[in-house]
Scaffold this active site. Structure first.
Site, mmCIF file in Angstrom:
data_model
loop_
_atom_site.group_PDB
_atom_site.id
_atom_site.type_symbol
_atom_site.label_atom_id
_atom_site.label_comp_id
_atom_site.label_asym_id
_atom_site.label_seq_id
_atom_site.Cartn_x
_atom_site.Cartn_y
_atom_site.Cartn_z
ATOM 1 N N SER A 236 0.839 -1.187 0.000
ATOM 2 C CA SER A 236 0.000 0.000 0.000
ATOM 3 C C SER A 236 0.883 1.248 0.000
ATOM 4 O O SER A 236 1.734 1.401 -0.872
ATOM 5 C CB SER A 236 -0.935 -0.073 1.198
ATOM 6 O OG SER A 236 -2.013 0.806 1.054
ATOM 7 N N HIS B 4 -7.595 -5.633 -0.432
ATOM 8 C CA HIS B 4 -6.458 -4.722 -0.509
ATOM 9 C C HIS B 4 -5.171 -5.523 -0.391
ATOM 10 O O HIS B 4 -4.798 -5.981 0.683
ATOM 11 C CB HIS B 4 -6.561 -3.694 0.612
ATOM 12 C CG HIS B 4 -5.553 -2.600 0.537
ATOM 13 N ND1 HIS B 4 -5.200 -1.972 -0.633
ATOM 14 C CD2 HIS B 4 -4.813 -2.003 1.507
ATOM 15 C CE1 HIS B 4 -4.298 -1.040 -0.390
ATOM 16 N NE2 HIS B 4 -4.048 -1.044 0.905
ATOM 17 N N ASP C 259 -8.887 -4.231 -5.918
ATOM 18 C CA ASP C 259 -8.394 -3.474 -4.771
ATOM 19 C C ASP C 259 -9.159 -2.164 -4.626
ATOM 20 O O ASP C 259 -9.204 -1.361 -5.555
ATOM 21 C CB ASP C 259 -6.900 -3.186 -4.948
ATOM 22 C CG ASP C 259 -6.226 -2.774 -3.659
ATOM 23 O OD1 ASP C 259 -6.780 -1.916 -2.947
ATOM 24 O OD2 ASP C 259 -5.139 -3.301 -3.368
#
Length: 515
Positions: free
Chosen positions: A225, A482, A452
């Site tokens: 991320s 995610h 995502d």
């Protein structure tokens, strides 16, 4: 919901906490604490880990095989001999010490997430890599025990996160801007010294100091991320020091803050569409009403409207507001494992009780069962505002709302109003978009997940393009949630493990499909 964009952070720790599946003492043998060479020729003093403090999220101390240390780095990297700040570190020594490859450093995202609390929760997912690597993580500057950014106190944050963050009248707009001003002033008052220095470029320089302190010639890195943005900036600054690196759930380095937030609105809407379709496909087994995905989502929109008019009981004396409910819905879309909780939470709220959605909202905001907040929200705002040059006034924000609402009926208004997060912030931002070009760096495996919500799939290809020829290697995962490696998909894990453990770079364009 954070007053910028939804945090680009891994859902691992939250999933573990809500489903009670993680064990902080699992993984690795009971290895005695030792030392590793430091960047100044001294040694890191690895010791038994203490219990995480409130800023890190609290909880139990990890098991005896986990080791913690502190690395001192300059507050201001332009003055390396000046004031120093601590970076809190954690590691799990490699199980197979004879075949040890060095350290593998993790950043799980945020920005603002504590690696000290997340890595032990997530260690099972990376057990194959822990055979030959010391698994290492840290609290980045501004986070947890690393010179944390602190703003409002717990009681003030309860009020701040419950407020109406999608105002409809001038009075509601004033209430929101006043709350943001009070929050901003609290950050300046309590953390003004560190606010100018918590940006991603400084964190990337910290990463190189950590590499030296660990005694590694190259940085082996797993960024998830926001950790992919940090990794990209590191690769730009230190291309010659990049070892084997993986970027998973990739932040698009070509989008400014407005474009990134708009992309998240579309991403979370896509995830909600997929959740609603799954509900319809299960027929009577799904608790939610609606014979089509649009009908399921229409009922969720109706729930939002009803909560805006009249909140319902949440946890303790706190009420579930429209803002908290939307927070909770978003949190549950970070991982397909949380879809059952989203289904149950919406059903419960439609029946007049908001405990489950509030629990999900609390998880996103870093609030524990004792009413204590971690500093993830404060750090998230401070790092984003130290990075981004863009500042949106009330008038500019209102002009942008229609395109956000068109992108997502459920999340658009919240993310659109979040553009004001950095308005009048006491520190100027560093860039509009980060430079991640890294000519000469070793190959970096870049993984995009088509479902995502927080870091939309297109960002992976943009990262590959910006890293430059011969550096970025794209892998596509056709799945939900995610991130990809933490999904447990064997194809993704085989590609990642093959590169990190054996140095085998998968062919660019590899596609893995969820079973």
């Amino acid at each position: 919901m954070p007053r910028h964009a939804l945090r680009a952070t891994t859902a691992t720790a939250v999933t573990a906490a809500l489903l009670a599946t993680a064990s902080c003492s699992d993984g690795g043998e009971d290895t005695s604490a030792g030392t590793s060479p430091g960047s100044t020729g001294t040694a890191l003093a690895w010791e038994k880990c203490p219990r995480p403090d409130a800023a890190q999220g609290g909880g139990d101390a990890p098991g005896p095989q986990w080791q913690c240390a502190t690395l001192k780095v300059p507050l201001d990297w332009s003055k390396p001999e000046g004031e120093q700040i601590p970076l809190a570190l954690i590691r799990l020594p490699a199980k197979d010490q004879k075949r040890r490859l060095g350290s593998l450093v993790f950043n799980f995202g945020g920005p603002g997430g504590s690696g000290i609390t997340t890595l032990p929760s997530a260690a099972k997912e990376y057990a194959a890599l822990g055979e030959r690597y010391d698994l290492v993580s840290f609290d980045p500057r501004g986070v947890g025990r690393s010179a944390p950014v602190l703003c409002e106190n717990d009681e003030q944050l309860d009020v701040y996160y419950a407020q109406d963050s999608t105002p409809d009248t001038p009075a509601e707009e004033k209430a929101l801007t006043d709350a943001q001003r009070r929050y901003r002033e609290a950050c300046r008052r309590n953390s003004g010294k560190v606010l100018p220095f918590v940006g991603t470029e400084n964190a990337a320089r910290d990463l190189d100091a950590l590499r030296k302190a660990l005694g590694d010639a190259k940085l082996n890195y797993f960024g998830i991320s926001y950790g992919t943005e940090l990794g990209g900036v590191y690769a730009h600054l230190f291309p010659q020091n990049v070892g084997r690196a993986v970027f998973d759930a990739v932040v698009d380095p070509t989008k400014n803050s407005e474009q990134g937030s708009l992309g998240q609105a579309k991403g979370f809407q896509l995830a909600l569409d997929n959740f609603a379709q799954d509900c319809v496909d299960r027929g009577d087994a799904c608790q939610l009403q609606g014979s089509t995905p649009k009908e399921v989502e229409a009922n969720i929109l109706e729930l939002q409207k009803s909560l805006a008019a009249k909140p319902i009981p949440g946890i303790g004396d706190r009420m579930l507001t429209e803002t908290a409910a939307t927070n909770g819905i978003a949190q549950a879309l970070y991982s397909k494992e949380l879809w059952p909780l989203l289904e149950a939470g919406v059903d419960e709220a439609q029946g007049g009780q908001g405990q489950l959605l509030m629990r999900l909202s609390d998880a996103l905001n870093g609030r524990d069962d004792y009413g204590r907040y971690s500093n993830i929200g404060a750090a998230n705002t401070a790092i984003n505002c130290a990075d981004s040059k863009e500042r949106y006034s009330l008038e500019q924000t209102k002009a942008k709302l229609p395109q956000f609402q068109a992108a997502s009926p459920v999340f658009g208004s919240f993310l659109g109003w979040g553009l004001m997060a950095c308005n009048d912030w006491p520190v100027e931002g560093a860039w509009v978009t980060p430079d991640v070009s890294a000519p000469g760096a070793a190959p970096i495996l870049v993984i995009g997940n088509t479902g995502d919500p927080a870091t939309p799939y297109e960002g992976a290809r943009k990262m590959v393009e910006k890293l430059g020829p011969g550096v970025g290697v794209e892998l596509t995962y056709k799945g939900e949630g995610h991130g990809a490696y933490n999904s447990g998909d064997r194809c993704v894990q085989a590609a990642v493990d093959g590169y990190l453990l054996e140095g085998k770079v998968p062919p660019g364009g590899t596609v893995c499909t969820a079973a």
